[in-house]
Scaffold this motif. Structure first.
Motif, PDB file in Angstrom:
ATOM      1  N   GLY A  95       0.817  -1.204   0.000  1.00  0.00           N
ATOM      2  CA  GLY A  95       0.000   0.000   0.000  1.00  0.00           C
ATOM      3  C   GLY A  95       0.849   1.251   0.000  1.00  0.00           C
ATOM      4  N   THR A  96       1.959   1.231   0.735  1.00  0.00           N
ATOM      5  CA  THR A  96       2.865   2.378   0.788  1.00  0.00           C
ATOM      6  C   THR A  96       3.578   2.574  -0.551  1.00  0.00           C
ATOM      7  OG1 THR A  96       3.207   2.021   3.151  1.00  0.00           O
ATOM      8  CG2 THR A  96       4.833   3.369   1.995  1.00  0.00           C
ATOM      9  N   GLY A 155       0.989  16.446   5.039  1.00  0.00           N
ATOM     10  CA  GLY A 155      -0.193  16.526   4.174  1.00  0.00           C
ATOM     11  C   GLY A 155      -0.856  15.194   3.918  1.00  0.00           C
ATOM     12  N   ARG A 156      -0.141  14.087   4.143  1.00  0.00           N
ATOM     13  CA  ARG A 156      -0.729  12.761   3.933  1.00  0.00           C
ATOM     14  C   ARG A 156      -1.844  12.466   4.923  1.00  0.00           C
ATOM     15  NH1 ARG A 156       0.502  11.044  -0.896  1.00  0.00           N
ATOM     16  NH2 ARG A 156      -0.407   9.107  -0.187  1.00  0.00           N
ATOM     17  N   PHE A 157      -1.938  13.242   6.000  1.00  0.00           N
ATOM     18  CA  PHE A 157      -2.959  13.014   7.021  1.00  0.00           C
ATOM     19  C   PHE A 157      -4.159  13.955   6.873  1.00  0.00           C
ATOM     20  CE2 PHE A 157       1.131  11.736   8.691  1.00  0.00           C
ATOM     21  CZ  PHE A 157       0.876  10.495   9.231  1.00  0.00           C
ATOM     22  N   ILE A 158      -4.135  14.824   5.867  1.00  0.00           N
ATOM     23  CA  ILE A 158      -5.181  15.838   5.723  1.00  0.00           C
ATOM     24  C   ILE A 158      -6.022  15.523   4.491  1.00  0.00           C
ATOM     25  CG2 ILE A 158      -5.653  18.302   5.460  1.00  0.00           C
ATOM     26  CD1 ILE A 158      -2.968  18.864   6.731  1.00  0.00           C
ATOM     27  N   PHE A 181      11.309  10.517   0.177  1.00  0.00           N
ATOM     28  CA  PHE A 181      11.496  10.194   1.590  1.00  0.00           C
ATOM     29  C   PHE A 181      10.293  10.641   2.416  1.00  0.00           C
ATOM     30  CE2 PHE A 181      12.832  11.666   5.822  1.00  0.00           C
ATOM     31  CZ  PHE A 181      13.251  10.457   6.359  1.00  0.00           C
ATOM     32  N   PHE A 182       9.906  11.911   2.292  1.00  0.00           N
ATOM     33  CA  PHE A 182       8.796  12.430   3.090  1.00  0.00           C
ATOM     34  C   PHE A 182       7.471  11.778   2.702  1.00  0.00           C
ATOM     35  CE2 PHE A 182      11.625  16.223   3.721  1.00  0.00           C
ATOM     36  CZ  PHE A 182      11.711  16.109   5.096  1.00  0.00           C
ATOM     37  N   THR A 183       7.263  11.556   1.403  1.00  0.00           N
ATOM     38  CA  THR A 183       6.019  10.932   0.951  1.00  0.00           C
ATOM     39  C   THR A 183       5.904   9.506   1.455  1.00  0.00           C
ATOM     40  OG1 THR A 183       5.960  12.309  -1.050  1.00  0.00           O
ATOM     41  CG2 THR A 183       4.657  10.279  -1.069  1.00  0.00           C
ATOM     42  N   THR A 184       6.993   8.750   1.358  1.00  0.00           N
ATOM     43  CA  THR A 184       6.981   7.365   1.834  1.00  0.00           C
ATOM     44  C   THR A 184       6.735   7.306   3.331  1.00  0.00           C
ATOM     45  OG1 THR A 184       8.505   6.689   0.078  1.00  0.00           O
ATOM     46  CG2 THR A 184       8.308   5.231   1.980  1.00  0.00           C
ATOM     47  N   LEU A 185       7.387   8.192   4.075  1.00  0.00           N
ATOM     48  CA  LEU A 185       7.224   8.201   5.530  1.00  0.00           C
ATOM     49  C   LEU A 185       5.780   8.542   5.912  1.00  0.00           C
ATOM     50  CD1 LEU A 185       8.931   7.763   8.068  1.00  0.00           C
ATOM     51  CD2 LEU A 185       9.318  10.239   8.145  1.00  0.00           C
ATOM     52  N   GLY A 186       5.211   9.558   5.257  1.00  0.00           N
ATOM     53  CA  GLY A 186       3.829   9.937   5.553  1.00  0.00           C
ATOM     54  C   GLY A 186       2.840   8.856   5.157  1.00  0.00           C
ATOM     55  N   ALA A 187       3.046   8.265   3.966  1.00  0.00           N
ATOM     56  CA  ALA A 187       2.145   7.207   3.498  1.00  0.00           C
ATOM     57  C   ALA A 187       2.238   5.977   4.396  1.00  0.00           C
ATOM     58  CB  ALA A 187       2.475   6.835   2.059  1.00  0.00           C
ATOM     59  N   LEU A 188       3.443   5.651   4.842  1.00  0.00           N
ATOM     60  CA  LEU A 188       3.631   4.493   5.733  1.00  0.00           C
ATOM     61  C   LEU A 188       2.899   4.707   7.054  1.00  0.00           C
ATOM     62  CD1 LEU A 188       4.992   1.785   6.405  1.00  0.00           C
ATOM     63  CD2 LEU A 188       6.993   3.087   7.182  1.00  0.00           C
ATOM     64  N   ALA A 189       3.050   5.905   7.630  1.00  0.00           N
ATOM     65  CA  ALA A 189       2.380   6.191   8.899  1.00  0.00           C
ATOM     66  C   ALA A 189       0.861   6.135   8.732  1.00  0.00           C
ATOM     67  CB  ALA A 189       2.802   7.561   9.409  1.00  0.00           C
ATOM     68  N   TRP A 190       0.346   6.701   7.646  1.00  0.00           N
ATOM     69  CA  TRP A 190      -1.099   6.690   7.404  1.00  0.00           C
ATOM     70  C   TRP A 190      -1.610   5.267   7.205  1.00  0.00           C
ATOM     71  CZ3 TRP A 190      -5.305   9.181   8.224  1.00  0.00           C
ATOM     72  CH2 TRP A 190      -6.445   8.947   7.457  1.00  0.00           C
ATOM     73  N   ASN A 191      -0.870   4.451   6.452  1.00  0.00           N
ATOM     74  CA  ASN A 191      -1.300   3.076   6.198  1.00  0.00           C
ATOM     75  C   ASN A 191      -1.250   2.233   7.468  1.00  0.00           C
ATOM     76  OD1 ASN A 191      -1.835   3.513   3.486  1.00  0.00           O
ATOM     77  ND2 ASN A 191       0.229   2.943   2.843  1.00  0.00           N
ATOM     78  N   ILE A 192      -0.296   2.513   8.348  1.00  0.00           N
ATOM     79  CA  ILE A 192      -0.243   1.794   9.623  1.00  0.00           C
ATOM     80  C   ILE A 192      -1.484   2.116  10.458  1.00  0.00           C
ATOM     81  CG2 ILE A 192       0.970   1.679  11.841  1.00  0.00           C
ATOM     82  CD1 ILE A 192       3.590   1.905  10.297  1.00  0.00           C
ATOM     83  N   ILE A 193      -1.894   3.387  10.439  1.00  0.00           N
ATOM     84  CA  ILE A 193      -3.112   3.770  11.164  1.00  0.00           C
ATOM     85  C   ILE A 193      -4.323   3.039  10.593  1.00  0.00           C
ATOM     86  CG2 ILE A 193      -4.689   5.682  11.636  1.00  0.00           C
ATOM     87  CD1 ILE A 193      -2.254   7.513  11.744  1.00  0.00           C
ATOM     88  N   LEU A 194      -4.429   3.018   9.270  1.00  0.00           N
ATOM     89  CA  LEU A 194      -5.553   2.315   8.640  1.00  0.00           C
ATOM     90  C   LEU A 194      -5.487   0.814   8.920  1.00  0.00           C
ATOM     91  CD1 LEU A 194      -5.715   4.091   5.140  1.00  0.00           C
ATOM     92  CD2 LEU A 194      -7.130   4.523   7.157  1.00  0.00           C
TER      93      LEU A 194
END
Length: 243
Positions: A95-96, A155-158, A181-194
């Motif tokens: 997903g990330t 921005g991945r959380f908004i 780097f920033f996109t992957t980190l944000g997407a990874l954190a968001w996908n972990i929450i989901l």
């Protein structure tokens, strides 16, 4: 004999209840409901490449909610009897990767086409069909300009910003390595929450938990976004008054 029957009866009831829950989750029973049907479809058709593909679409300019991809896929992956045999951590990983690919599509399109064409597309009929608008793109660009490169992470959380933040990153020619780097980190954190919501839903043995907590998360995120906007607006007017 009476004691034996009394001890066996509760076990039969518990076993029957387990069967009913399993049937409801798989959608085998008439009372499974819409969510159970979705989970049944995911169980039969979902795989890692489908997760990556759907998240690529979600992260591009095409409107598609990640809440209907990761949580149900994780729910199915948690089930040891699932036909797909997916692993939770691989669902998050693919997903990330898909989210990064979708963001790169926006990044390079913006980089190559430039601001006039991007804004013209947002104003076009096709853009409106994709739920784009000049205001949304401008909002994402202002957010990027105010917060810099880290906005591609935050921005991945908004909502709304999540899908469009890569556009101003491309327009400003943000360093590609930093963007990834920033996109992957944000997407990874968001996908972990989901993924956590999908895991909680499986542990609760209630498919409606996915919808329940996704809605609550959306409300929390919107509230935080509104608070951030209010703070920026107040700060802007204070600076304007001082000037």
């Amino acid at each position: 004999m009476l004691l034996l029957a009394a001890s066996v009866a509760p076990q039969r009831v518990a076993a029957q209840q387990s069967v009913n829950v399993a049937e409801a989750v798989r959608g085998d029973s008439a009372g499974g409901g819409f969510v159970a049907d979705i989970l049944h479809w995911y169980d039969a058709h979902m795989n890692y490449w489908a997760v990556a593909g759907l998240m690529t679409v979600e992260s591009s300019f095409i409107p598609f909610p990640s809440e209907v991809v990761i949580p149900p896929a994780v729910y199915v992956a948690c089930n040891p009897e699932s036909k797909g045999g997916m692993q939770v951590w691989l669902v998050v990983l693919f997903g990330t990767v898909g989210a990064l690919l979708g963001a790169l599509i926006n990044y390079f399109l913006s980089l190559w086409l430039g601001r006039p064409i991007i804004y013209a597309f947002a104003r076009s009929k096709v853009g409106r069909m994709l739920q784009l608008s000049e205001e949304k793109v401008q909002r994402a660009e202002e957010y990027f300009n105010d917060h810099g490169n880290v906005s591609t992470l935050v921005g991945r959380f908004i909502p709304v910003i999540r899908q469009l933040i890569s556009i101003p990153a491309g327009l400003s020619r943000m360093n590609l390595g930093a963007f990834c780097f920033f996109t992957t980190l944000g997407a990874l954190a968001w996908n972990i929450i989901l993924a956590l919501f999908g895991w909680l839903a499986y542990k609760a043995a209630d498919p409606t938990v996915i919808e329940k907590y996704s809605k609550q998360l959306s409300v929390i995120i919107i509230a935080l976004f509104a608070a951030a906007v209010a703070f920026l607006a107040v700060r802007y007017f204070i600076k304007k008054r001082k000037q």
